[in-house]
Design a protein around this motif. Structure first.
Motif, PDB file in Angstrom:
ATOM      1  N   TYR A 126       0.829  -1.196   0.000  1.00 45.75           N
ATOM      2  CA  TYR A 126       0.000   0.000   0.000  1.00 45.75           C
ATOM      3  C   TYR A 126       0.871   1.257   0.000  1.00 45.75           C
ATOM      4  CZ  TYR A 126      -3.406  -3.482   1.521  1.00 45.75           C
ATOM      5  OH  TYR A 126      -4.198  -4.596   1.614  1.00 45.75           O
ATOM      6  N   ALA A 127       0.241   2.381  -0.352  1.00 44.83           N
ATOM      7  CA  ALA A 127       0.931   3.671  -0.284  1.00 44.83           C
ATOM      8  C   ALA A 127       1.235   4.005   1.170  1.00 44.83           C
ATOM      9  CB  ALA A 127       0.051   4.755  -0.908  1.00 44.83           C
ATOM     10  N   VAL A 166      -5.188   4.870  -0.646  1.00 45.20           N
ATOM     11  CA  VAL A 166      -5.536   3.674   0.115  1.00 45.20           C
ATOM     12  C   VAL A 166      -4.316   3.237   0.927  1.00 45.20           C
ATOM     13  CG1 VAL A 166      -6.354   1.302  -0.006  1.00 45.20           C
ATOM     14  CG2 VAL A 166      -7.184   2.999  -1.658  1.00 45.20           C
ATOM     15  N   ILE A 167      -4.496   3.126   2.218  1.00 43.82           N
ATOM     16  CA  ILE A 167      -3.377   2.804   3.100  1.00 43.82           C
ATOM     17  C   ILE A 167      -3.630   1.490   3.838  1.00 43.82           C
ATOM     18  CG2 ILE A 167      -2.614   5.185   3.377  1.00 43.82           C
ATOM     19  CD1 ILE A 167      -4.196   5.359   5.923  1.00 43.82           C
ATOM     20  N   GLY A 168      -2.543   0.838   4.210  1.00 45.25           N
ATOM     21  CA  GLY A 168      -2.654  -0.436   4.899  1.00 45.25           C
ATOM     22  C   GLY A 168      -2.947  -0.265   6.378  1.00 45.25           C
ATOM     23  N   VAL A 169      -3.377  -1.348   6.983  1.00 48.19           N
ATOM     24  CA  VAL A 169      -3.763  -1.355   8.395  1.00 48.19           C
ATOM     25  C   VAL A 169      -3.139  -2.575   9.055  1.00 48.19           C
ATOM     26  CG1 VAL A 169      -5.694  -1.551   9.996  1.00 48.19           C
ATOM     27  CG2 VAL A 169      -5.973  -0.271   7.871  1.00 48.19           C
ATOM     28  N   ARG A 170      -2.460  -2.366  10.153  1.00 46.40           N
ATOM     29  CA  ARG A 170      -1.947  -3.506  10.905  1.00 46.40           C
ATOM     30  C   ARG A 170      -3.096  -4.154  11.663  1.00 46.40           C
ATOM     31  NH1 ARG A 170       2.377  -6.100  12.842  1.00 46.40           N
ATOM     32  NH2 ARG A 170       2.199  -7.053  14.912  1.00 46.40           N
ATOM     33  N   VAL A 171      -3.196  -5.467  11.542  1.00 46.10           N
ATOM     34  CA  VAL A 171      -4.251  -6.228  12.195  1.00 46.10           C
ATOM     35  C   VAL A 171      -3.592  -7.166  13.202  1.00 46.10           C
ATOM     36  CG1 VAL A 171      -6.120  -7.891  11.863  1.00 46.10           C
ATOM     37  CG2 VAL A 171      -5.727  -6.094  10.163  1.00 46.10           C
ATOM     38  N   GLU A 172      -3.820  -6.896  14.469  1.00 44.97           N
ATOM     39  CA  GLU A 172      -3.166  -7.679  15.510  1.00 44.97           C
ATOM     40  C   GLU A 172      -3.567  -9.145  15.454  1.00 44.97           C
ATOM     41  OE1 GLU A 172      -0.728  -6.639  17.274  1.00 44.97           O
ATOM     42  OE2 GLU A 172      -0.915  -4.621  16.453  1.00 44.97           O
ATOM     43  N   VAL A 193     -10.266  -5.482 -11.296  1.00 43.72           N
ATOM     44  CA  VAL A 193      -9.559  -5.912 -10.102  1.00 43.72           C
ATOM     45  C   VAL A 193      -8.673  -4.760  -9.651  1.00 43.72           C
ATOM     46  CG1 VAL A 193      -7.806  -7.475  -9.183  1.00 43.72           C
ATOM     47  CG2 VAL A 193      -9.631  -8.357 -10.632  1.00 43.72           C
ATOM     48  N   ILE A 194      -8.818  -4.363  -8.389  1.00 40.45           N
ATOM     49  CA  ILE A 194      -8.039  -3.273  -7.822  1.00 40.45           C
ATOM     50  C   ILE A 194      -6.896  -3.871  -7.013  1.00 40.45           C
ATOM     51  CG2 ILE A 194      -8.073  -1.234  -6.330  1.00 40.45           C
ATOM     52  CD1 ILE A 194     -11.104  -1.066  -6.825  1.00 40.45           C
ATOM     53  N   GLU A 195      -5.657  -3.482  -7.367  1.00 39.50           N
ATOM     54  CA  GLU A 195      -4.473  -3.990  -6.668  1.00 39.50           C
ATOM     55  C   GLU A 195      -3.581  -2.836  -6.225  1.00 39.50           C
ATOM     56  OE1 GLU A 195      -4.081  -8.425  -8.629  1.00 39.50           O
ATOM     57  OE2 GLU A 195      -2.702  -6.864  -9.342  1.00 39.50           O
ATOM     58  N   PHE A 196      -2.757  -3.114  -5.252  1.00 43.64           N
ATOM     59  CA  PHE A 196      -1.864  -2.111  -4.679  1.00 43.64           C
ATOM     60  C   PHE A 196      -0.442  -2.651  -4.784  1.00 43.64           C
ATOM     61  CE2 PHE A 196      -5.963  -2.348  -2.587  1.00 43.64           C
ATOM     62  CZ  PHE A 196      -6.480  -1.095  -2.897  1.00 43.64           C
ATOM     63  N   THR A 197       0.311  -2.120  -5.735  1.00 44.19           N
ATOM     64  CA  THR A 197       1.628  -2.643  -6.081  1.00 44.19           C
ATOM     65  C   THR A 197       2.674  -1.552  -5.970  1.00 44.19           C
ATOM     66  OG1 THR A 197       0.541  -4.143  -7.653  1.00 44.19           O
ATOM     67  CG2 THR A 197       2.939  -3.896  -7.833  1.00 44.19           C
ATOM     68  N   ASN A 198       3.685  -1.792  -5.145  1.00 48.56           N
ATOM     69  CA  ASN A 198       4.761  -0.806  -4.957  1.00 48.56           C
ATOM     70  C   ASN A 198       4.216   0.576  -4.589  1.00 48.56           C
ATOM     71  OD1 ASN A 198       6.737  -2.744  -5.662  1.00 48.56           O
ATOM     72  ND2 ASN A 198       6.402  -2.331  -7.837  1.00 48.56           N
ATOM     73  N   GLY A 199       3.170   0.586  -3.762  1.00 45.71           N
ATOM     74  CA  GLY A 199       2.607   1.845  -3.306  1.00 45.71           C
ATOM     75  C   GLY A 199       1.692   2.526  -4.297  1.00 45.71           C
ATOM     76  N   ILE A 200       1.411   1.886  -5.413  1.00 42.91           N
ATOM     77  CA  ILE A 200       0.585   2.479  -6.471  1.00 42.91           C
ATOM     78  C   ILE A 200      -0.689   1.657  -6.637  1.00 42.91           C
ATOM     79  CG2 ILE A 200       0.454   3.075  -8.920  1.00 42.91           C
ATOM     80  CD1 ILE A 200       3.516   3.331  -8.876  1.00 42.91           C
ATOM     81  N   THR A 201      -1.816   2.348  -6.738  1.00 43.72           N
ATOM     82  CA  THR A 201      -3.093   1.669  -6.979  1.00 43.72           C
ATOM     83  C   THR A 201      -3.243   1.389  -8.467  1.00 43.72           C
ATOM     84  OG1 THR A 201      -4.148   2.762  -5.096  1.00 43.72           O
ATOM     85  CG2 THR A 201      -5.595   1.843  -6.772  1.00 43.72           C
ATOM     86  N   LYS A 202      -3.501   0.133  -8.808  1.00 42.67           N
ATOM     87  CA  LYS A 202      -3.662  -0.255 -10.205  1.00 42.67           C
ATOM     88  C   LYS A 202      -5.015  -0.929 -10.398  1.00 42.67           C
ATOM     89  CE  LYS A 202       1.280  -0.908 -11.125  1.00 42.67           C
ATOM     90  NZ  LYS A 202       2.319  -1.829 -11.656  1.00 42.67           N
ATOM     91  N   LEU A 203      -5.688  -0.585 -11.471  1.00 38.99           N
ATOM     92  CA  LEU A 203      -6.965  -1.201 -11.817  1.00 38.99           C
ATOM     93  C   LEU A 203      -6.808  -1.996 -13.105  1.00 38.99           C
ATOM     94  CD1 LEU A 203      -7.809   1.189  -9.875  1.00 38.99           C
ATOM     95  CD2 LEU A 203     -10.026   1.072 -11.003  1.00 38.99           C
TER      96      LEU A 203
END
Length: 464
Positions: A126-127, A166-172, A193-203
């Protein structure tokens, strides 16, 4: 029911989605068997169905059907306490949550847009969160309800995603950030399909409507071209040709990979969807989708499916926790679960999307298989089964209690006169078949289930 959302969507979420991706076959010689699988089918009347399996190997996700109404205010909160994206819902949403929290793994809105989350471990990045962009930042765990409650087409989703961070979330619960990608479809059959690759959102356009886990989606599409019978030589095949893919049937599927890894499941899902029988409408196509997805059910265990956090498999019957199907034309949700393969249905026409709070409905009222019992001596009622496990039983106090419970559920004012016959089937608890007479002279058959806590429930009842 009262909503726990309360106008605030906390950043520190627990687990919301389900599928660990697998590494490239050429790079990783031994892969874990992990994952969820999604397919899209079209009926002859134009209805598009998106259906998926939901796998998790370490614990029961405790999912519920969740209904989010229109004009409901939601606000995300970021890791530094700042407010992220906030909005008021434009469309009503029905979906499935996890671990009894208010975020969705999959769902559909009242316009026929569906969003489904799948794990993509090893490929998602994620970014990085930028506090100066807090107002346009959204935790990935809030993305599904955001898209579902605001948009009705893929074009609208594309435009919206271009404005979001879109940012990531740590899930305990799983000890890290859940790496996910999303399949989004609309009622026209269009999908991305929405993907997050190398900090970039790709559709990625997804014309086949097939999705599993890692690697990235474009890799799956290119790999798929290796297994088709296109008339064009392999080096000249392009991803743009994907709509014209032709799979063989029967023996011609020889050589299609049969393992549980994500690339192999993607290939099989594409083959099975491509060779699915023709179906006239949404309901029949949903049946076909469930039939196909039965090929992807997994046994219990972390070796069979992804999972994180503390292992607690007590009560689990499968790592395939549930399977859902969404009819984007007729606006219907159907599903079955690891505990009960009977199809449950929610028709959007029955939903009050103008409610003031979020509504939640348990997936299973009872964690037991629903069985239809047949009565060979009374075929018109089809009430009693002679399946293995039934045996004659005495008219004891438990049988009396079960009979009185069945009578109490009858709308008439008649009372129990006598019990004619009792049969018992030991399950997780016990089923009682009771043939009894009321004081008005009528004779009834009933199936009453008694759970391990001693509570009764009426399975079936019929007058002879």
């Amino acid at each position: 029911m009262k909503s726990k959302l309360r106008r605030s969507w906390k950043f520190a979420h627990k687990l919301i989605s389900t599928s660990v991706a697998t590494a490239l076959l050429a790079i990783t010689p031994l892969q874990q068997a992990q994952a969820c699988t999604g397919i899209t089918l079209q009926a002859q009347d134009g209805a598009y169905i998106f259906a998926r399996t939901q796998e998790w190997g370490t614990f029961d996700l405790r999912s519920r059907v969740t209904i989010i109404p229109r004009n409901y205010a939601l606000q995300t909160t970021l890791e530094d306490g700042k407010k992220g994206v906030g909005w008021k819902t434009k469309y009503g949403v029905v979906g499935l949550d996890v671990v009894e929290k208010d975020y969705l793994i999959d769902g559909m809105n009242e316009k026929g847009l569906t969003v489904n989350l799948f794990y993509q471990e090893g490929y998602t990045e994620y970014a990085k969160y930028d506090p100066s962009k807090a107002a346009t930042s959204i935790p990935v765990l809030a993305l599904a309800p955001y898209l579902l409650s605001n948009f009705q087409s893929i074009d609208e989703v594309r435009a919206a995603m271009a404005k979001l961070n879109v940012i990531g979330v740590r899930v305990e619960a799983i000890g890290g950030v859940p790496p996910v990608h999303l399949m989004v479809t609309d009622h026209t059959g269009k999908a991305v399909v929405i993907e997050f690759t190398n900090g970039i959102t790709k559709l990625h356009d997804a014309p086949l409507g097939i999705v599993t886990n890692g690697p990235n989606y474009d890799w799956h599409i290119n790999n798929l071209l290796n297994y088709t019978s296109l008339d064009v030589p392999l080096p000249h095949r392009k991803a743009d040709d994907i709509k014209s893919l032709k799979f063989g049937a029967g023996a011609r599927l020889f050589g299609l990979p049969g393992d549980l890894t994500s690339p192999s499941r993607f290939l099989r899902a594409a083959a099975y969807a491509s060779t699915a029988r023709k179906t006239v409408d949404g309901p029949e196509t949903m049946y076909e989708a469930f039939r196909i997805l039965d090929n992807f059910n997994l046994t219990v265990g972390t070796a069979a499916a992804e999972g994180g956090g503390e292992v607690n498999q007590e009560g689990m019957r499968s790592s395939t926790i549930w399977t859902t199907a969404y009819d984007t034309k007729n606006l219907v949700l159907q599903y079955h679960t690891q505990h009960n393969r009977r199809i449950r249905q929610l028709d959007f026409k029955t939903v009050n999307f103008d409610a003031k709070e979020v509504v939640r409905i348990p997936l299973d009222r009872e964690k037991a298989q629903d069985i239809e019992y047949l009565n060979p001596s009374n075929s018109s009622q089809n009430i009693m089964s002679l399946a293995g496990g039934w045996s004659a039983a005495e008219v004891d106090q438990l049988a009396m209690d079960a009979a009185n419970f069945a009578v109490s559920k009858d709308s008439s004012s008649a009372k129990l006169k006598r019990i004619i016959e009792v049969k018992k089937q030991v399950v997780k608890g016990a089923n009682y078949f009771i043939n009894y007479e009321l004081d008005d002279g009528s004779v009834w058959d009933a199936i009453v289930y008694r759970d391990l806590t001693g509570e009764f429930s009426l399975k079936q009842s019929a007058k002879r």
